[in-house]
Write an enzyme that holds these catalytic residues in place. Structure first.
Site, mmCIF file in Angstrom:
data_model
loop_
_atom_site.group_PDB
_atom_site.id
_atom_site.type_symbol
_atom_site.label_atom_id
_atom_site.label_comp_id
_atom_site.label_asym_id
_atom_site.label_seq_id
_atom_site.Cartn_x
_atom_site.Cartn_y
_atom_site.Cartn_z
ATOM 1 N N GLN A 167 34.935 35.858 52.492
ATOM 2 C CA GLN A 167 34.972 34.817 51.467
ATOM 3 C C GLN A 167 34.935 33.430 52.092
ATOM 4 O OE1 GLN A 167 37.450 34.991 47.721
ATOM 5 N NE2 GLN A 167 38.728 33.580 48.902
ATOM 6 N N HIS A 175 50.027 31.586 50.859
ATOM 7 C CA HIS A 175 49.527 30.380 50.196
ATOM 8 C C HIS A 175 50.315 29.154 50.666
ATOM 9 C CE1 HIS A 175 48.511 33.543 47.098
ATOM 10 N NE2 HIS A 175 47.343 32.928 47.199
#
EC number: 6.3.2.1
Length: 483
Positions: free
Chosen positions: A130, A11
């Site tokens: 995704q 992240h």
């Protein structure tokens, strides 16, 4: 940047990349709509205090952790406005094993886009399916949002970073490294990788959920006929579900950019190639080189029979010089400036229309592009020269805009500048000749994307091309060179 929390260096890498473009808002929301009845919603890692530290350390401007009631005022268990992902995008890979999962993903992201109204949406490439689906969502909703992907971040042993990795015991963590190792090994010998990969994963002790090879853009099953494909796997390591992928490439990326005269193809294609580490094949310069030679030898540009002998010993060399400057040599003579003269411009369409000229140069161009790793621009690249290019773009602009650019170019090169109306007439006539000639006429390939550049500066056009490229070729498959 939407997340479900339990932030880690993967992240953080996305946050750092995004922060170079402006303030980054990280959302942390464990979305109930994307979990199945027997999945890990209740035990999914939640560590908001740690997330705040990680987000700040990597450069986020703010972190937002909304409640379920804020995101789904009408209830989160069965949200009434759930968006349906097209079946083709979720029929394979994770979508097949997790029915309703991606419907839940797009529903929550649509809500986040409505509430935050960001300019850009930053995501990791680790979950490639995704990423593709969220690109579809933004286009489907016609949101003015740019979707940016960042390459998968891995541990030293190759395991992709994931919030669920913390479920693994020490023994399972050691075992998990066999997943990326098997994917990497499967890229080797060119045979069908699926049986060997499935066998390797089973032998390593995994429970294999799927092993599939798909087109990275359509997510449909494919084979070697697709030059760049996604080899993906999902396994169970104990009770923990792990996903990973590798990109298979039978050649390096190939980009075809076509369009009419004066659309700015050469300028943006050269910069685009440099940005992505691709070789720039200026086919227009090659045709201009032949035209210059025809005029230099006093041959009529309309006389194909007289032109053909000139092609037998023709040697056209394109060389990149420091600073992005292109040098063009014809039989050893530097003609870089001469091929841009008004006389050459006026005759190049007639010369390029001859079958002998196009055949001779097309053979050279196909040879140059056989291994990929290049971007070519011209009139028929996507239809005649590289019909199997990974990305085809038809770059165009109105006649008025192209006349304005042509006048500026002539002025900068020190040539006389005709009246604007005369330039527009010349460009319109060139369009007519190029699009109606018998041999390889100018036309947009059926699978090319039209990019109209009126009102766009060079940087904006380059950014648009890069985004189109990254929709088809992942950062992990073809990394952007470090500047």
């Amino acid at each position: 940047m939407p997340t479900m929390g339990a932030l880690h260096a993967g992240h953080g890498t996305v946050i750092r990349a995004a922060s170079a473009m402006g303030p980054v808002l990280v959302s942390v929301f464990v979305n109930p709509l994307q979990f199945g009845p027997d999945e890990d919603l209740a035990r999914y890692p939640r560590s908001l205090e740690s997330d705040l530290v990680v987000a700040e350390r990597w450069g986020a401007a703010a972190l937002w952790a909304p409640s379920v009631e804020q995101i789904y005022p009408q209830g989160g268990e069965r949200h009434p406005s759930t968006i349906q992902v097209p079946p083709g995008l979720q029929k394979h890979l994770c979508g097949a094993a997790r029915p309703g999962h991606f419907d839940g993903v797009v529903t929550v992201v649509a809500r986040l886009l409505d509430l935050v109204r960001p300019r850009q949406l930053w995501l990791g490439e680790k979950d490639w399916q995704q990423l593709v689906i969220l690109r579809w969502l933004v286009a489907h909703l016609a949101r003015p949002v740019i979707v940016q992907g960042v390459a998968t971040v891995r541990e030293a042993d190759g395991l992709a970073l994931s919030s669920r990795n913390q479920y693994l015991s020490p023994d399972q963590r050691r075992m998990a490294a066999a997943l990326p190792e098997a994917l990497h090994a499967a890229r080797g010998d060119g045979s069908d990788p699926i049986p060997a990969l499935r066998g390797s994963l089973s032998d390593a002790g995994f429970e294999v959920e799927y092993v599939q090879r798909v087109d990275p853009c359509t997510l449909q099953p494919c084979g070697d006929e697709t030059a760049i494909s996604l080899l993906a796997a999902a396994v169970r390591c104990g009770s923990t579900r792990l996903i990973d992928h590798a990109f298979l490439m039978t050649r390096q990326p190939l980009v075809a950019i076509d369009g009419p005269a004066g659309a700015g193809k050469s300028t943006v294609t050269r910069a685009f190639a440099e940005r992505l580490g691709l070789v720039y094949l200026d086919t227009g310069a090659m045709y201009r080189s032949v035209t210059w030679l025809v005029l230099e030898r006093g041959v009529n540009p309309s006389d194909g029979v007289a032109i053909e002998p000139l092609l037998k010993d023709l040697d056209v060399q394109l060389q990149s010089l420091p600073g992005g400057v292109q040098q063009v040599l014809v039989n050893g003579e530097d003609v870089s400036s001469a091929i841009r003269s008004p006389d050459v411009t006026a005759s190049v369409s007639a010369v390029a229309a001859h079958r002998c000229v196009r055949q001779a140069l097309t053979v050279q161009q196909k040879s140059m592009g056989s291994k990929g790793g290049l971007v070519a621009e011209g009139r028929d690249i996507g239809t005649a020269v590289f019909p199997h290019a990974d990305l085809k773009v038809f770059l165009t602009a109105t006649v008025t805009e192209r006349a304005r650019r042509r006048a500026l170019d002539l002025e900068q090169r020190g040539f006389a500048v005709p009246e604007r109306a005369e330039l527009e007439a010349q460009i319109a006539e060139r369009d007519r000749l190029d699009s109606t000639r018998e041999e390889a006429p100018l036309m947009q390939a059926d699978d090319a994307i039209e990019l109209v550049t009126d009102g766009m500066d060079i940087d904006a056009v380059i950014e648009a091309l890069v985004r189109l490229f990254r929709e088809r070729v992942a950062e992990e498959a073809w990394p952007t060179p470090q500047r």
